[in-house]
Design a protein around this motif. Structure first.
Motif, PDB file in Angstrom:
ATOM      1  N   LEU A   1       0.814  -1.212   0.000  1.00 61.48           N
ATOM      2  CA  LEU A   1       0.000   0.000   0.000  1.00 61.48           C
ATOM      3  C   LEU A   1       0.853   1.269   0.000  1.00 61.48           C
ATOM      4  O   LEU A   1       0.412   2.313  -0.502  1.00 61.48           O
TER       5      LEU A   1
ATOM      6  N   THR B   1       1.298   1.515  -3.800  1.00 67.06           N
ATOM      7  CA  THR B   1       0.091   1.720  -4.605  1.00 67.06           C
ATOM      8  C   THR B   1      -0.801   2.842  -4.081  1.00 67.06           C
ATOM      9  O   THR B   1      -1.624   3.381  -4.819  1.00 67.06           O
TER      10      THR B   1
ATOM     11  N   ASP C   1      -3.485   3.913  -0.677  1.00 70.50           N
ATOM     12  CA  ASP C   1      -4.581   3.203  -0.016  1.00 70.50           C
ATOM     13  C   ASP C   1      -5.948   3.811  -0.326  1.00 70.50           C
ATOM     14  O   ASP C   1      -6.898   3.647   0.442  1.00 70.50           O
TER      15      ASP C   1
ATOM     16  N   LEU D   1      -7.889   1.363  -5.662  1.00 70.57           N
ATOM     17  CA  LEU D   1      -7.505  -0.023  -5.415  1.00 70.57           C
ATOM     18  C   LEU D   1      -8.554  -0.990  -5.933  1.00 70.57           C
ATOM     19  O   LEU D   1      -8.230  -1.987  -6.591  1.00 70.57           O
TER      20      LEU D   1
ATOM     21  N   GLY E   1      -6.782  -1.027  -9.447  1.00 71.10           N
ATOM     22  CA  GLY E   1      -5.897  -2.062  -8.913  1.00 71.10           C
ATOM     23  C   GLY E   1      -6.389  -3.464  -9.234  1.00 71.10           C
ATOM     24  O   GLY E   1      -5.610  -4.323  -9.655  1.00 71.10           O
TER      25      GLY E   1
END
Length: 303
Positions: free
Chosen positions: A34, A37, A39, A44, A48
């Motif tokens: 995280l 990427t 959070d 996500l 994601g």
């Protein structure tokens, strides 16, 4: 406490101790992911998940496709479920599959993710950061598996109805000997109602953490690629039932086989040679050599 309860409770306690000891490790790894990427729940769940699932699908699918395009390594042909098919795979058919699957992943997969995101209980960055307990993961995956079996079996049988089949499901059955990436080679309507929804409903109904959703998607995607691959490989799910479905058309509609047994839609399969081969191999001798076709001995035809 009775002796019987103690016997069953002992491994459960040991497993909980193991999970507790490794929990900090998993949480630390998740935090690192995280940190890279971000959070943000929307990014996500939508971007994601789309990138992750497409990468997983095409990574596993490309390995199998490489085997079918090159016919190498040669020893892998011994693990073919239907020997002589797709040796090598036709390039024009392969291109059509790739184009259709990419279309389905973007134009049916993305809308489903958007719908799923707005239906599930909103998850804040703080909730995204905290991994669920082992018990939670276990029961949520179990629910997802049951829902997929129900959803896929009945939607799949519906698509085989005489008045519907030729308009939707016929495209998928162009491959009587499937290859891995044909798992999502289907009419977009079929891909949505029979491939994606049975998987997505479990995520929605459990309201699971995104890590559980990704774990479930990993299980579902890898399984469907393996059972469509045309190869019965050691330590991987047996493709015999679903391959038989492509070959015979009106048998083995489900994933686990439970509803096929209940509704009698696997009777022909149960009496076939393929049923003898329907197990996870724990050795490296091909099942067709262990259970040869009639008129063969040790995998070689009797002259």
């Amino acid at each position: 406490m009775s002796l019987g309860v103690e016997i069953f409770d002992l491994p459960a306690r040991h497993f909980q101790v193991f999970w507790g000891a490794s929990g900090d490790l998993w949480q630390s790894l998740w935090d690192r992911v995280l940190d890279v990427t971000g959070d943000d729940p929307f990014r996500l769940w939508i971007l994601g998940t789309l990138i992750y699932t497409m990468t997983l699908y095409w990574t596993i699918g490309s390995i199998y496709t490489l085997l079918d395009v090159t016919n190498r390594p040669a020893f892998m042909r011994r693990f073919k479920v239907q020997p002589g098919t797709n040796e090598p795979v036709d390039n024009d058919r392969l291109r059509r599959v790739i184009q259709q699957v990419l279309f389905n992943q973007v134009f049916t997969g993305l809308p489903m993710l958007l719908g799923l995101y707005h239906l599930i209980t909103p998850q804040t960055p703080e909730l995204i950061r905290k991994l669920p307990t082992f018990t939670t993961v276990l029961w949520q995956l179990a629910v997802c598996i049951v829902i997929e079996e129900l959803g896929f079996y009945y939607s799949h049988r519906l698509l085989h109805h005489g008045r519907i089949y030729r308009f939707i499901h016929k495209q998928h059955h162009e491959w009587t000997a499937p290859i891995a990436i044909t798992a999502m080679y289907a009419n977009p309507i079929e891909n949505l109602i029979s491939n994606l929804l049975p998987i997505g409903v479990g995520v929605w109904s459990t309201g699971c953490h995104i890590s559980v959703a990704w774990l479930w998607f990993t299980m579902a995607i890898s399984n469907t690629l393996h059972v469509h691959s045309g190869y019965h490989l050691p330590f991987l799910p047996s493709p015999e039932q679903h391959d038989f479905h492509h070959l015979k058309f009106n048998q083995c509609f489900g994933v686990l086989g439970v509803l096929d047994w209940l509704h009698g839609t696997s009777s022909m399969f149960k009496s076939s040679k393929q049923a003898e081969r329907d197990y996870i191999m724990t050795g490296f001798r091909p099942v067709r050599e262990i259970h040869p076709d009639q008129g063969q001995e040790g995998g070689k035809k009797i002259k």
